[in-house]
Write a protein that holds these residues in place. Structure first.
Motif, PDB file in Angstrom:
ATOM      1  N   ALA A  26       0.823  -1.261  -0.118  1.00  0.00           N
ATOM      2  CA  ALA A  26      -0.108   0.015   0.128  1.00  0.00           C
ATOM      3  C   ALA A  26       0.841   1.385  -0.039  1.00  0.00           C
ATOM      4  N   GLY A  27       2.060   1.520   0.680  1.00  0.00           N
ATOM      5  CA  GLY A  27       2.852   2.348   0.506  1.00  0.00           C
ATOM      6  C   GLY A  27       2.577   3.391   1.589  1.00  0.00           C
ATOM      7  N   GLY A  28       1.723   3.199   2.489  1.00  0.00           N
ATOM      8  CA  GLY A  28       1.383   3.890   3.659  1.00  0.00           C
ATOM      9  C   GLY A  28       0.803   3.192   4.925  1.00  0.00           C
ATOM     10  N   HIS A  66      -5.129  -9.422  -4.135  1.00  0.00           N
ATOM     11  CA  HIS A  66      -6.106  -9.284  -4.809  1.00  0.00           C
ATOM     12  C   HIS A  66      -6.961  -8.077  -4.264  1.00  0.00           C
ATOM     13  N   GLU A  67      -6.897  -7.858  -2.982  1.00  0.00           N
ATOM     14  CA  GLU A  67      -7.550  -6.518  -2.546  1.00  0.00           C
ATOM     15  C   GLU A  67      -6.969  -5.203  -2.979  1.00  0.00           C
ATOM     16  N   HIS A  68      -5.294  -5.151  -2.607  1.00  0.00           N
ATOM     17  CA  HIS A  68      -4.464  -4.251  -3.222  1.00  0.00           C
ATOM     18  C   HIS A  68      -4.843  -4.042  -4.771  1.00  0.00           C
ATOM     19  N   VAL A  69      -4.925  -5.004  -5.542  1.00  0.00           N
ATOM     20  CA  VAL A  69      -5.388  -4.733  -6.991  1.00  0.00           C
ATOM     21  C   VAL A  69      -6.468  -4.187  -7.326  1.00  0.00           C
ATOM     22  N   ARG A  70      -7.516  -4.701  -6.502  1.00  0.00           N
ATOM     23  CA  ARG A  70      -8.874  -4.210  -6.633  1.00  0.00           C
ATOM     24  C   ARG A  70      -9.039  -2.897  -6.270  1.00  0.00           C
TER      25      ARG A  70
END
Length: 170
Positions: A26-28, A66-70
């Motif tokens: 996520a980066g944060g 998959h949640e990240h991509v979604r």
């Protein structure tokens, strides 16, 4: 019937690794918490099936990916940093490590979600190419090409990190 105690124990034991993976994806911190919460909710709803899997953590990491991509597809925004890390001059090891972490975070934020996921899974989660392919739901060849593209992009974005990432097979 859901095994709530089993799920709670799983989360208690695996939370540090899953949190780190979510943060790197996520980066944060805030985004990572949201990402991990969404993934754990989905995992909890399917825990009866997931708990019977050979490796429940790999299954939950796949949900996380998959949640990240979604989330990325839904939002369709790109982060743009406005500040640059200053040139390093006579820094202590602690300061130097902090600067490297900031540079890495900024560089990872500029990768595509798939490239970022490959780097996180291969180098931070220390998964094999085959395991990474399984988590991402793709082929080993795709993992290899995405890794190559991502490392090349990282070398251009942050040359000071080049010695930290070694090509597979080198």
């Amino acid at each position: 019937m859901v095994d709530e105690d089993g799920f709670r124990e799983f989360v208690r034991v695996r939370l540090p690794r899953l949190s780190r993976a979510a943060y790197l994806l996520a980066g944060g911190h805030a985004q990572a918490e949201d990402l991990l919460q969404g993934a754990l909710i989905k995992a909890a709803l399917s825990w009866g099936r997931i708990s019977k899997a050979q490796d429940p953590e790999a299954y939950v990491r796949k949900i996380l990916y998959h949640e990240h991509v979604r989330t990325w597809r839904r939002r369709r925004w790109l982060e743009h940093s406005t500040d640059r890390v200053p040139e390093r001059a006579q820094q202590s090891d602690e300061v130097s490590q902090t600067v490297l972490r900031v540079v890495l975070q900024e560089a990872l934020a500029k990768l595509t979600p798939r490239q970022r996921a490959v780097i996180v899974l291969r180098y931070f989660e220390d998964l094999s190419e085959a395991d990474t392919a399984q988590v991402m739901g793709t082929s080993v060849g795709t993992v290899k090409s995405q890794t190559s593209h991502a490392l090349g992009r990282l070398r251009k974005l942050a040359p000071e990190l080049a010695e930290r990432f070694v090509e597979v097979g080198s």
